[in-house]
Design a protein around this motif. Structure first.
Motif: not given
Length: 342
Positions: A267-274
């Motif tokens: 979820p943390q990496v997903d947030a960064l990608l977004k």
């Protein structure tokens, strides 16, 4: 050594099991590699990891990003000796397919390439006696310089004629080579290079795997295995260590290459990608933290930035200077794909 020299070791149960495991894993990996559509990218990445890992064991400070930059002909800010070592290693791996493991001429040529501009006697056996040090303690006195040529001749003859499995023969050679310590410097990187060469002629896929980077991850165990073999006067502990490293490397690489094992972002990496997907330009660390409403710099690095970089989802704008205060980050092609999926 005699003309019929046989390096001392015994076939332990662990060695037999590891050879069987590696052979089985290689079969699976070969099947995966046939269907992989990113072979060139993977081979390049593995070569960079291999060079970085082998040099790091010897104290070289260059990162994978800096070695990538050198490979691409870009300018890198780093100690001149470290840059020279990396350029030499890149050149050595370019010549890799032309060398034969049992050829003394090729062995000396490889050393000349690896150590050019670093030592005066590159490409020649040492003329003086050497000891292997651990801090201020001599842990191994290598054979006298006068014995190096005949010892190496016998070892290369054994390698050319042995019926041992290449996994075992390559590890035995690596250990015996380090015991003889034939050069004034560069013995560690040469031993690892030559083991990879031996293995690649048995299974070409092994030329692509970053075994040196895995050895670097277990550097203390590497030297402990060498020392234990010295104490026992046989290569068995070192063979077991190297085979376990090879097995783990193949297992890790197969998992990464398996289609269902493509990056599953946290979820943390997903947030960064977004955040980056919505940005109109590359962003620095402070900007990313601000947009994610994060105050803890180390938490951001550990939970967001490093996993995204390791998965190949982000790119640095200054890969040759990973710690630059001007560093910025953007989505890689893989990161763009991942962001669209999210």
């Amino acid at each position: 050594m005699t003309a019929h020299y046989q390096p001392p070791f015994h076939m332990s149960a662990d060695i037999v099991q590891l050879v069987a495991d590696i052979s089985e894993q290689l079969g699976r990996m070969a099947a995966i590699a046939e269907g992989a559509d990113q072979g060139l990218r993977l081979r390049r990445l593995h070569r960079i990891r291999t060079i970085q890992g082998s040099l790091a064991i010897e104290g070289n400070t260059l990162s994978e990003a800096q070695i990538t930059a050198i490979l691409d002909g870009k300018r890198v800010l780093a100690p001149a000796k470290d840059i020279r070592e990396a350029r030499n290693a890149i050149q050595a791996y370019e010549q890799f397919p032309t060398w034969q493991p049992a050829s003394e001429r090729d062995l000396l040529q490889a050393h000349r390439t690896l150590m050019a501009g670093l030592i005066a006697d590159a490409g020649s056996y040492r003329s003086g006696n050497v000891g292997v040090m651990n801090a201020d303690v001599v842990v191994h006195m290598a054979p006298p310089a006068s014995r190096v040529p005949p010892l190496m001749a016998d070892l290369l003859t054994w390698l050319a004629t042995t019926k041992q499995h290449p996994l075992i023969a390559s590890s035995v050679f690596h250990y015996e080579f380090e015991f003889i310590h034939p050069f004034s410097d560069g013995n560690g990187r040469m031993g690892r290079l030559w083991q990879t060469l031996i293995l690649s002629q048995w299974q070409p896929l092994l030329a692509q795997l970053p075994i040196e980077s895995m050895v670097h991850a277990y550097q203390d165990d590497y030297y402990q295995a060498l020392n234990l073999s010295n104490q026992k006067s046989e290569a068995t502990p070192f063979i077991e260590f190297m085979l376990s490293v090879i097995a783990q490397t193949i297992r890790t690489e197969a998992e990464e290459m398996t289609p269902q094992a493509t990056p599953q972002a946290t979820p943390q990496v997903d947030a960064l990608l977004k955040v980056l997907a919505n940005a109109t330009k590359a962003l620095n660390r402070q900007e990313l933290q601000q947009l994610l409403n994060l105050k803890d710099r180390e938490s951001f690095r550990q939970r967001y930035l490093r996993p995204a970089l390791a998965a190949g989802l982000l790119e640095m704008t200054r890969p040759e200077q990973p710690n630059s205060p001007l560093q910025q980050y953007r989505l890689s092609k893989l990161g763009q794909q991942q962001a669209r999926k999210g």
